[in-house]
Motif scaffolding. Structure first.
Motif, PDB file in Angstrom:
ATOM      1  N   ILE A 183     147.648  14.808  62.992  1.00 35.04           N
ATOM      2  CA  ILE A 183     148.912  15.267  62.417  1.00 35.04           C
ATOM      3  C   ILE A 183     148.872  15.212  60.897  1.00 35.04           C
ATOM      4  CG2 ILE A 183     151.367  14.712  62.148  1.00 35.04           C
ATOM      5  CD1 ILE A 183     151.345  13.792  65.101  1.00 35.04           C
ATOM      6  N   PHE A 184     148.517  14.057  60.341  1.00 37.15           N
ATOM      7  CA  PHE A 184     148.688  13.826  58.906  1.00 37.15           C
ATOM      8  C   PHE A 184     147.498  14.248  58.055  1.00 37.15           C
ATOM      9  CE2 PHE A 184     151.955  10.996  60.600  1.00 37.15           C
ATOM     10  CZ  PHE A 184     153.015  11.298  59.765  1.00 37.15           C
ATOM     11  N   ASN A 185     146.295  14.274  58.637  1.00 33.42           N
ATOM     12  CA  ASN A 185     145.131  14.646  57.840  1.00 33.42           C
ATOM     13  C   ASN A 185     144.714  16.083  58.111  1.00 33.42           C
ATOM     14  OD1 ASN A 185     141.991  14.795  57.377  1.00 33.42           O
ATOM     15  ND2 ASN A 185     142.725  13.140  56.083  1.00 33.42           N
ATOM     16  N   LEU A 186     144.622  16.463  59.380  1.00 34.84           N
ATOM     17  CA  LEU A 186     144.205  17.829  59.723  1.00 34.84           C
ATOM     18  C   LEU A 186     145.388  18.782  59.872  1.00 34.84           C
ATOM     19  CD1 LEU A 186     141.326  17.132  62.297  1.00 34.84           C
ATOM     20  CD2 LEU A 186     141.154  17.560  59.833  1.00 34.84           C
ATOM     21  N   LEU A 187     146.605  18.242  59.838  1.00 31.83           N
ATOM     22  CA  LEU A 187     147.826  19.059  59.943  1.00 31.83           C
ATOM     23  C   LEU A 187     147.831  19.949  61.184  1.00 31.83           C
ATOM     24  CD1 LEU A 187     148.336  20.161  56.201  1.00 31.83           C
ATOM     25  CD2 LEU A 187     149.178  18.116  57.355  1.00 31.83           C
ATOM     26  N   ARG A 188     147.382  19.406  62.293  1.00 32.51           N
ATOM     27  CA  ARG A 188     147.364  20.182  63.531  1.00 32.51           C
ATOM     28  C   ARG A 188     148.789  20.409  64.036  1.00 32.51           C
ATOM     29  NH1 ARG A 188     142.080  20.457  65.747  1.00 32.51           N
ATOM     30  NH2 ARG A 188     140.778  20.675  63.897  1.00 32.51           N
ATOM     31  N   PRO A 189     149.110  21.615  64.497  1.00 32.49           N
ATOM     32  CA  PRO A 189     150.498  21.964  64.790  1.00 32.49           C
ATOM     33  C   PRO A 189     151.021  21.548  66.157  1.00 32.49           C
ATOM     34  CG  PRO A 189     149.096  23.890  65.052  1.00 32.49           C
ATOM     35  CD  PRO A 189     148.224  22.801  64.510  1.00 32.49           C
ATOM     36  N   ASN A 190     150.131  21.156  67.078  1.00 28.16           N
ATOM     37  CA  ASN A 190     150.583  21.032  68.470  1.00 28.16           C
ATOM     38  C   ASN A 190     150.246  19.675  69.076  1.00 28.16           C
ATOM     39  OD1 ASN A 190     151.922  22.129  70.716  1.00 28.16           O
ATOM     40  ND2 ASN A 190     149.987  22.738  71.665  1.00 28.16           N
ATOM     41  N   ILE A 191     150.415  18.597  68.310  1.00 25.47           N
ATOM     42  CA  ILE A 191     150.117  17.250  68.793  1.00 25.47           C
ATOM     43  C   ILE A 191     151.389  16.605  69.350  1.00 25.47           C
ATOM     44  CG2 ILE A 191     149.214  14.976  68.170  1.00 25.47           C
ATOM     45  CD1 ILE A 191     147.174  17.288  67.998  1.00 25.47           C
ATOM     46  N   LEU A 192     151.256  15.990  70.522  1.00 27.87           N
ATOM     47  CA  LEU A 192     152.372  15.266  71.140  1.00 27.87           C
ATOM     48  C   LEU A 192     151.915  13.826  71.384  1.00 27.87           C
ATOM     49  CD1 LEU A 192     155.260  15.550  72.369  1.00 27.87           C
ATOM     50  CD2 LEU A 192     154.120  15.785  74.593  1.00 27.87           C
ATOM     51  N   PRO A 193     152.238  12.906  70.478  1.00 24.35           N
ATOM     52  CA  PRO A 193     151.754  11.521  70.589  1.00 24.35           C
ATOM     53  C   PRO A 193     152.615  10.693  71.543  1.00 24.35           C
ATOM     54  CG  PRO A 193     153.000  11.773  68.556  1.00 24.35           C
ATOM     55  CD  PRO A 193     152.991  13.133  69.225  1.00 24.35           C
ATOM     56  N   LEU A 194     152.296  10.747  72.810  1.00 23.14           N
ATOM     57  CA  LEU A 194     153.141  10.128  73.834  1.00 23.14           C
ATOM     58  C   LEU A 194     153.163   8.604  73.763  1.00 23.14           C
ATOM     59  CD1 LEU A 194     152.277  12.439  76.861  1.00 23.14           C
ATOM     60  CD2 LEU A 194     154.491  12.259  75.707  1.00 23.14           C
ATOM     61  N   ASP A 195     152.218   8.005  73.029  1.00 18.96           N
ATOM     62  CA  ASP A 195     152.222   6.553  72.859  1.00 18.96           C
ATOM     63  C   ASP A 195     153.055   6.121  71.654  1.00 18.96           C
ATOM     64  OD1 ASP A 195     150.506   6.026  75.048  1.00 18.96           O
ATOM     65  OD2 ASP A 195     148.783   6.607  73.835  1.00 18.96           O
ATOM     66  N   ASP A 196     153.664   7.080  70.969  1.00 21.90           N
ATOM     67  CA  ASP A 196     154.421   6.769  69.764  1.00 21.90           C
ATOM     68  C   ASP A 196     155.859   6.404  70.113  1.00 21.90           C
ATOM     69  OD1 ASP A 196     154.359   6.942  66.670  1.00 21.90           O
ATOM     70  OD2 ASP A 196     156.220   7.943  67.276  1.00 21.90           O
ATOM     71  N   LEU A 197     156.250   5.183  69.763  1.00 22.49           N
ATOM     72  CA  LEU A 197     157.586   4.707  70.122  1.00 22.49           C
ATOM     73  C   LEU A 197     158.678   5.494  69.406  1.00 22.49           C
ATOM     74  CD1 LEU A 197     156.979   0.836  70.179  1.00 22.49           C
ATOM     75  CD2 LEU A 197     156.994   2.446  72.103  1.00 22.49           C
ATOM     76  N   GLY A 198     158.391   5.950  68.180  1.00 23.06           N
ATOM     77  CA  GLY A 198     159.378   6.738  67.444  1.00 23.06           C
ATOM     78  C   GLY A 198     159.675   8.058  68.122  1.00 23.06           C
ATOM     79  N   LEU A 199     158.635   8.700  68.634  1.00 25.76           N
ATOM     80  CA  LEU A 199     158.828   9.964  69.357  1.00 25.76           C
ATOM     81  C   LEU A 199     159.700   9.730  70.591  1.00 25.76           C
ATOM     82  CD1 LEU A 199     158.264  12.935  70.122  1.00 25.76           C
ATOM     83  CD2 LEU A 199     156.169  12.130  71.240  1.00 25.76           C
ATOM     84  N   LEU A 200     159.354   8.705  71.369  1.00 29.87           N
ATOM     85  CA  LEU A 200     160.118   8.442  72.594  1.00 29.87           C
ATOM     86  C   LEU A 200     161.570   8.075  72.270  1.00 29.87           C
ATOM     87  CD1 LEU A 200     157.498   6.444  74.706  1.00 29.87           C
ATOM     88  CD2 LEU A 200     158.051   8.884  74.819  1.00 29.87           C
ATOM     89  N   LYS A 201     161.766   7.307  71.200  1.00 32.96           N
ATOM     90  CA  LYS A 201     163.135   6.947  70.808  1.00 32.96           C
ATOM     91  C   LYS A 201     163.897   8.179  70.342  1.00 32.96           C
ATOM     92  CE  LYS A 201     165.764   3.808  67.826  1.00 32.96           C
ATOM     93  NZ  LYS A 201     165.661   2.754  66.768  1.00 32.96           N
TER      94      LYS A 201
END
Length: 217
Positions: A153-171
């Protein structure tokens, strides 16, 4: 070229796909239609060089942002250019003296060894699919799937990443889509199916709604 192969192209600092992604998400998703306009011209900003980004990610694992910043400053006194060669020359003892745990010092050295021996193909990552990059990164000690996804996400700026282990996303999904009720990874996948191929962009706006974007420098 598929969206999963889009590299870190950006125009005037804005990822080249950002406006298209915003337009499509607002057309498709009623939550995004309300959320995206709240943040005006704000957008994802790429962070740093690959080895530096990954090293800082390892340094910052499981400690506060303030503590991570302090350790990083001391690390840069020992390795001012943050190159694999500097890290390997410093060795585990000097890295530990910067405030790194013994295990983290070993992780940073393993990362440096991977780069120096070209066991990872950093020069080819912009041309590789998302999962190919992740598969390389998680072979390095101390780098799991979440760290690899943050790098995409932050270095390669990929457009279609879904980080399912990320607590912020789930919240963010919980608050914005389920009135605060807990959500499972399955719930998140179902919501995110409507975001394809711009899951990174939707994730970023959900982080912004919480003001909890991960710190990846």
């Amino acid at each position: 070229m598929s969206t999963s192969r889009l590299g870190n192209g950006a125009m005037m600092g804005v990822p080249v796909y950002w406006q298209d992604a915003k337009d499509e998400l607002m057309k498709r998703d009623r939550i995004m239609r309300k959320l995206i306009p709240q943040f005006g011209d704000m957008h994802l900003v790429g962070r740093g060089e690959a080895f530096t980004t990954l090293t800082r990610s390892v340094v910052g694992q499981q400690i506060s942002v303030k503590a991570a910043d302090a350790v990083w400053e001391r690390f840069l006194e020992v390795c001012p250019k943050c190159t694999p060669a500097q890290v390997l020359k410093a060795g585990a003892e000097k890295l530990a003296a910067c405030g790194l745990s013994k295990r983290k010092a070993e992780y940073v050295i393993d990362l440096a060894e991977h780069f120096k021996a070209k066991r990872v193909h950093a020069d080819k990552w912009t041309e590789m699919d998302d999962e190919e990059v992740i598969s390389e990164l998680i072979q390095i000690r101390g780098i799991g799937r979440w760290t690899a996804e943050m790098f995409l996400i932050f270095n390669l700026l990929r457009p279609n990443i879904l980080p399912l282990d990320d607590l912020g996303l789930l919240k963010g999904i919980s608050i914005n889509y389920f009135s605060g009720e807990p959500v499972s990874r399955s719930d998140a996948r179902e919501v995110a199916a409507n975001w394809e191929p711009w899951r990174t962009v939707a994730t970023w706006y959900l982080w912004r709604s919480l003001d909890s974007a991960p710190i990846i420098d």
